[in-house]
Design an enzyme around this catalytic site. Structure first.
Site, PDB file in Angstrom:
ATOM      1  N   ILE A 126       0.855  -1.200   0.000  1.00  0.00           N
ATOM      2  CA  ILE A 126       0.000   0.000   0.000  1.00  0.00           C
ATOM      3  C   ILE A 126       0.885   1.241   0.000  1.00  0.00           C
ATOM      4  CG2 ILE A 126      -2.017  -1.008   1.162  1.00  0.00           C
ATOM      5  CD1 ILE A 126      -0.962   0.254   3.791  1.00  0.00           C
TER       6      ILE A 126
ATOM      7  N   TYR B 267       6.578   5.430   2.181  1.00  0.00           N
ATOM      8  CA  TYR B 267       6.563   4.308   1.231  1.00  0.00           C
ATOM      9  C   TYR B 267       7.996   3.969   0.794  1.00  0.00           C
ATOM     10  CZ  TYR B 267       5.519   1.791  -3.123  1.00  0.00           C
ATOM     11  OH  TYR B 267       5.476   0.863  -4.135  1.00  0.00           O
TER      12      TYR B 267
END
Ligand code: NAD
Length: 309
Positions: free
Chosen positions: A135, A197
């Site tokens: 994700i 991320y």
């Protein structure tokens, strides 16, 4: 002690460069020959058992189709069971002899244990573990209201891959199997608005590089570093200039085919599209230039990533 370091500081860099000039040409020739050999004698996955996490959409979904086309039995894992069932039907039609669907959240250890156990109980073995579930959240670091909102990125991308791998290793040792892990070029390319991320993917790459050294030839590891690939994660709504998106994005099918081919050849790394690998060299040799253009294109004039998407 310090004298030795001072001596090495002076002597080692030029001698290493000189040595590299002599060693690189035969090394690249060896790699070319090995590539040809591996392309000819690559692994046949027909009848083998492949577990793919995050198989309900995007890269994971197309990996299921590509492994299915090659005749592999599949265990498909994700949280959306309805989507997984659709993928399972299509993978069976493409050639997979047996497909099971397991609804699970990779960030939970008990779920990871359940999907590894269910796979091995059903098929009796495990040959490839594909750690694909991931994700992202797009935000400038200072715009984050609470850092805890971003813990889920690490929980899914890093701990999710680690949980499944830890539980799968005994089975992969038995089958002399492989691990395919979907990291990202974001792990080494300092893309603004993706700091959490990027860090999670850098951790994933570092973890699996180290595991490769620990496992030796017992379990093969292919680390995949995709650039911009068509998927739910990169839907045009997340990208402010669709024009840039269509120029840079690679189709999910092309990416999945390249990943499965590379895994079957036993490659250590795959970068897709492969031209993005040039960015690695540019970043290594001229980090200031990369930083300048990243700021110019993605912060001062946000060309690709929408703020707080
Ligand atoms: P995607 O959103 O289409 O697919 C992600 C998959 O992971 C989905 O099936 C989703 O349901 C699943 N997933 C998410 N959280 C999960 C959880 N907790 N438990 C189980 N499953 C979960 O996006 P994608 O682009 O196909 O992403 C696949 C992988 O590729 C990710 O690891 C992503 O970071 C990586 N990647 C994608 C790109 C790109 O441009 N699309 C680039 C680099 C790396």
């Amino acid at each position: 002690m310090d004298f030795i370091h001072q001596l090495l500081n002076i002597v080692l860099p030029p001698s290493a460069l000189l040595l590299l000039c002599f060693l690189l040409p035969p090394y690249f020739a060896f790699k070319c020959l090995r590539y040809v050999k591996r392309s000819i004698c690559n692994e046949n996955v027909a009848g083998k058992v492949v577990l793919i996490t995050g198989a309900s959409s995007g890269i994971g979904e197309y990996l299921a189709y590509e492994y299915g086309r090659r005749g592999a039995c599949l265990a498909l894992v994700a949280r959306r069971e309805d989507r997984l069932n659709e993928v399972a039907i299509k993978a069976s039609e493409l050639g997979s002899p047996d497909v099971i669907v397991i609804r699970a959240d990779v960030s939970k250890v008990e779920d990871s244990k359940r999907f590894i156990d269910e796979t091995v109980n059903h098929f009796g073995r495990l040959d490839h573990l594909v750690n694909n579930a991931g994700i992202t959240k797009i935000s400038m670091f200072e715009d984050a209201n609470s850092i805890s909102d971003f813990h889920s990125i690490m929980n899914v991308n890093f701990w999710g891959s680690l949980n499944a791998t830890h539980l799968a290793v005994p089975h992969l040792r038995k089958s002399k199997g492989k691990i395919v892990v979907i990291s990202s070029i974001a792990g080494w390319f300092p893309t603004p608005r993706l700091s959490f991320y990027n860090a999670s993917k850098a951790a994933v790459t570092s973890l699996f590089d180290t595991l490769r050294t620990e496992f030796g030839s017992d379990i093969g590891i292919t680390i995949v570093t995709p650039g911009l690939i068509e998927s739910e994660m990169t839907e045009p709504e997340l990208i402010s200039e669709a024009r840039m998106y269509f120029i840079l994005v690679e189709s999910t099918e092309t990416c999945a085919k390249a990943i499965v081919s590379a895994a079957c050849r036993g490659e250590r790394y795959v970068t897709e599209p492969s031209w993005t690998g040039v960015l690695f060299v540019v970043k290594l040799l001229c980090p200031e230039v990369v930083e300048y253009f990243s700021r110019l294109l993605l912060i001062n004039r946000p060309m690709c990533l929408k703020k707080n998407a």
